[in-house]
Design a protein around this motif. Structure first.
Motif, short mmCIF file in Angstrom:
data_model
loop_
_atom_site.label_atom_id
_atom_site.label_comp_id
_atom_site.label_asym_id
_atom_site.label_seq_id
_atom_site.Cartn_x
_atom_site.Cartn_y
_atom_site.Cartn_z
N VAL A 57 0.96 -1.50 -0.07
CA VAL A 57 0.07 -0.33 -0.12
C VAL A 57 0.83 1.41 -0.09
CG1 VAL A 57 -1.65 1.22 1.32
CG2 VAL A 57 -2.48 -0.63 1.36
N THR A 58 2.02 1.20 0.58
CA THR A 58 2.68 2.37 0.89
C THR A 58 3.76 2.53 -0.54
OG1 THR A 58 3.35 2.25 3.69
CG2 THR A 58 5.00 3.26 2.07
N SER A 112 -6.10 4.59 2.91
CA SER A 112 -5.17 3.02 3.17
C SER A 112 -3.75 3.68 4.05
CB SER A 112 -4.77 3.05 1.18
OG SER A 112 -5.35 2.43 0.50
N GLU A 151 -1.97 4.05 7.03
CA GLU A 151 -1.48 3.19 7.94
C GLU A 151 -1.09 3.60 9.18
OE1 GLU A 151 1.19 0.09 6.39
OE2 GLU A 151 -1.08 -1.14 5.14
N GLY A 152 -0.62 4.80 9.39
CA GLY A 152 -0.53 5.68 10.16
C GLY A 152 0.56 5.81 10.53
N SER A 153 2.12 5.26 9.63
CA SER A 153 3.35 6.16 9.55
C SER A 153 3.24 7.42 8.85
CB SER A 153 3.88 5.28 9.43
OG SER A 153 3.90 4.03 10.62
#
Length: 658
Positions: free
Chosen positions: A2-3, A62, A64-66
């Motif tokens: 995703v990244t 999408s 993820e928090g980072s």
């Protein structure tokens, strides 16, 4: 995986608006026939903003928090200096990106109808796309240099868009005024950047947040300089005077730049470097004091105005004051929350005013289509504009269950709880509460006198509703003005606060990577005195509903005569409010006139007698020397041989005798 996809799509977010600006701008310059293709131009301009919005929606879903960083290319390297066009995707930049591209897309759609038939149609959309490109650089930049390029870019675009109808000198002067006022703040930001780099040898926001202690020698100066920069871009005392005059530009410009995006740049920047401000509570208190004075003065001025766009402009200044009050008490996430809700209802209000002006321009006998005293009863002629304008009016007034109620109440609560640490904030809270009441009054006034009551335009006139391409964005923004507040429900309802608890900041107020840091002491006060919210929330709701009900009834009974009673109530102060506290006149007498006199007599004398004198002396010196040496050029060979012989004799004598 995703990244990787997010990194692959990130350049398109930045570059698509730039590509759109180039295509439209060059197409109009090189191909005259392209200028008349309004539908094509509008479609290209809108698509180049809507596509980044769609990409940002996908990235937000999408995420993820980072935090994700992406380097587009290296720009400058030398010694400790390493500047790259690198971009950052985190919670704050994603939220701001959604606001800029989402609201921006709707304003582009609206502009297709509003600017129809304008000779500069293609230039308008080229400027709008260029503005979005600059704004995205400002909010997505991973370092202060990229951010500053976007900061200056939106300043340039605002100049171009405010003065879009430059043949009117008043509009051209308004653009110049905005440009100069912003440059004052920009100089302060440059000094702050230099201080940061000389201390930590980096412009990266990540490094700035991590090395706050290393900047201790400039603990006061750097935040103060950044705040001065923010007063210019986000229209706070003493640099707020440019924004009301900026209403000279086309109405979509007012909605895009001066309601939803550019004017919130200062709030974004302070939130981005919030650790610097948390280390300087003195500067934060100064921010709170200046912000509450700005909000109050702007609200008082708005009460005495009759130009529909000027009222909304001063309303913007006042609401920006509320955002800065939240910053001043350390409620950074609350300030961003109000940035979001304000973008929805204020963009809708400005576009609604444009719809009204668009209709009144076609009513014969109306000299000023922006004067609310020539309107009245427009609701039956313009139902969509009327309903959406009223929804957004109720939202900004703070009526319960609408977005403005939740975000404004959170600001007021933050100020109140900040008072347990610094009692001055209780005074700021009281002024803010009074200003919120004034907001409900003047916004209800403008909505009622525009759409309700007696028709004050010539009899037989039939103002028409705007086309669907203009009303559809109004309905979308009005819907967001209703629902946007539910991302930040009050804690007393025992439901998650999406922005605070799940997105921008963690429980306890200490931000993790990519998150905003709230004041720990303020958060602790809120937890300790949590029961006070059961009094603060109803008080805020009661003031908003009561003021709205009173104002509507007051103008229903008195019509325009209500303004005379308001004038009697304020007495001599009303004239001061009507003349905008004579701030422009004060600046003209204390700054502009002395500067002009200094330039006329001192600078002109220095230029004439010293600068020009030095140039003339240089010319005369060279001319005289040339006059002497030209006599050596006789054209006679024997004279040249004589000079050569004398030179040889002198050289030989030097060698022999030394």
């Amino acid at each position: 995986m995703v990244t990787d996809i997010m990194v692959a799509f990130l350049p398109f977010i930045i570059l698509l608006p730039l590509i759109g600006s180039i295509i439209i701008g060059l197409g109009g310059m090189l191909f005259p026939s392209f200028r008349s293709q309004e539908k094509l131009i509008g479609a290209i301009g809108t698509a180049m903003v809507a596509l980044p919005f769609i990409i940002l929606v996908y990235m937000t879903a999408s995420f993820e928090g980072s935090a994700i960083t992406f380097k587009l290319w290296s720009w400058m390297r030398g010694g400790d200096l390493d500047i790259s066009f690198s971009y950052l995707l985190d919670q704050l930049s994603l939220l701001m990106g959604l606001i800029v591209t989402g609201v921006g897309s709707l304003i582009h759609v609206y502009s297709i109808g509003y600017m129809h038939g304008d000779k500069g149609y293609y230039k308008f959309f080229a400027y709008l796309n260029l503005f979005i490109f600059a704004m995205l650089n400002l909010i997505l930049g991973d370092n202060m240099v990229v951010m500053f390029l976007g900061w200056e870019g939106v300043g340039l675009c605002s100049y171009l868009l405010i003065g879009f109808w430059y043949t009117d000198m008043l509009k051209a002067k308004a653009a110049q005024k905005a440009f100069v006022a912003n440059r004052i703040g920009d100089f302060a930001l440059m000094v702050a950047m230099f201080l940061i780099f000389t201390t930590i040898h980096s412009f990266s926001f990540g490094e700035i947040g991590a090395q706050v202690e290393a900047l201790a020698d400039y603990r006061i100066w750097i935040p103060l300089l950044i705040f001065i920069a923010a007063t210019g871009k986000s229209a706070q005392i003493p640099l707020f005077v440019w924004l009301p005059d900026a209403m000279a530009g086309p109405t979509p410009v007012s909605a895009l730049i001066h309601a939803a995006t550019m004017v919130t740049s200062g709030i974004y920047l302070i939130a981005r470097v919030s650790p610097l401000f948390l280390a300087a509570p003195e500067v934060m208190l100064l921010i709170g004091i200046i912000a509450c004075l700005t909000a109050l003065i702007a609200a008082l001025i708005a009460i005495a105005q009759n130009d529909i766009k000027k009222i909304l402009a001063y309303s913007t200044v006042s609401q920006l004051g509320f955002m800065f009050m939240a910053l001043g008490v350390g409620a950074f996430t609350t300030a961003i929350f109000h940035v979001m809700t304000h973008a929805f209802f204020k963009a809708c209000l400005f576009l609604g005013s444009g719809s009204v002006i668009h209709a009144m321009e076609h009513v014969e006998g109306v000299k000023d289509p922006q004067d609310i005293r020539t309107m009245g009863g427009l609701a039956k002629h313009m139902p969509s504009t009327s309903k959406t304008f009223w929804i957004s009016t109720l939202a900004i007034a703070g009526i319960p269950l609408l977005s403005g109620f939740f975000s404004k109440d959170e600001i007021l609560a933050s100020l109140f709880f900040g008072g347990y640490t610094e009692p001055v904030y209780w005074g700021i809270w009281g002024i803010a509460l009074f200003t919120a009441m004034l907001t409900a009054f003047y916004m209800t006034r403008v909505a009622y006198l525009t759409f309700n009551g007696m028709e004050r335009f010539p009899k037989g006139a039939r103002p028409h509703e705007s086309p669907a391409v203009m009303t559809a964005p109004l309905w979308i923004l009005a819907t967001l003005a209703i629902l946007g507040g539910y991302l930040g429900l009050p804690a007393l309802l025992h439901v998650p606060h999406v922005l605070n608890d799940m997105w921008l900041a963690t429980e306890g107020g200490i931000g993790a990577e990519g998150l905003i840091s709230n004041s720990v002491q303020m958060v602790e006060n809120m937890h300790e005195h949590h029961s006070m919210e059961y009094l603060l929330l109803p008080l805020s709701a009661l003031i908003a509903v009561g003021t709205w009900f009173f104002t509507r009834r007051f103008y229903t009974n008195n019509g325009l005569g209500g303004d005379k009673k308001v004038q009697q109530l304020f007495g001599r102060l009303y004239s001061v409010m009507e003349n905008k506290f004579y701030i422009d006149e004060l600046y003209e007498k204390t700054i502009l006139t002395p500067f002009m006199l200094f330039s006329k007599y001192v600078v002109a004398w220095v230029e004439k007698n010293i600068v020009d004198g030095f140039v003339r002396a240089t010319y005369l010196g060279v001319a005289n020397v040339g006059e002497v040496f030209k006599r050596l050029q006789t054209g006679l060979v024997q004279n040249y041989l004589l000079l050569v012989s004398m030179g040889v004799i002198l050289v030989l004598a030097y060698i022999i005798f030394t």
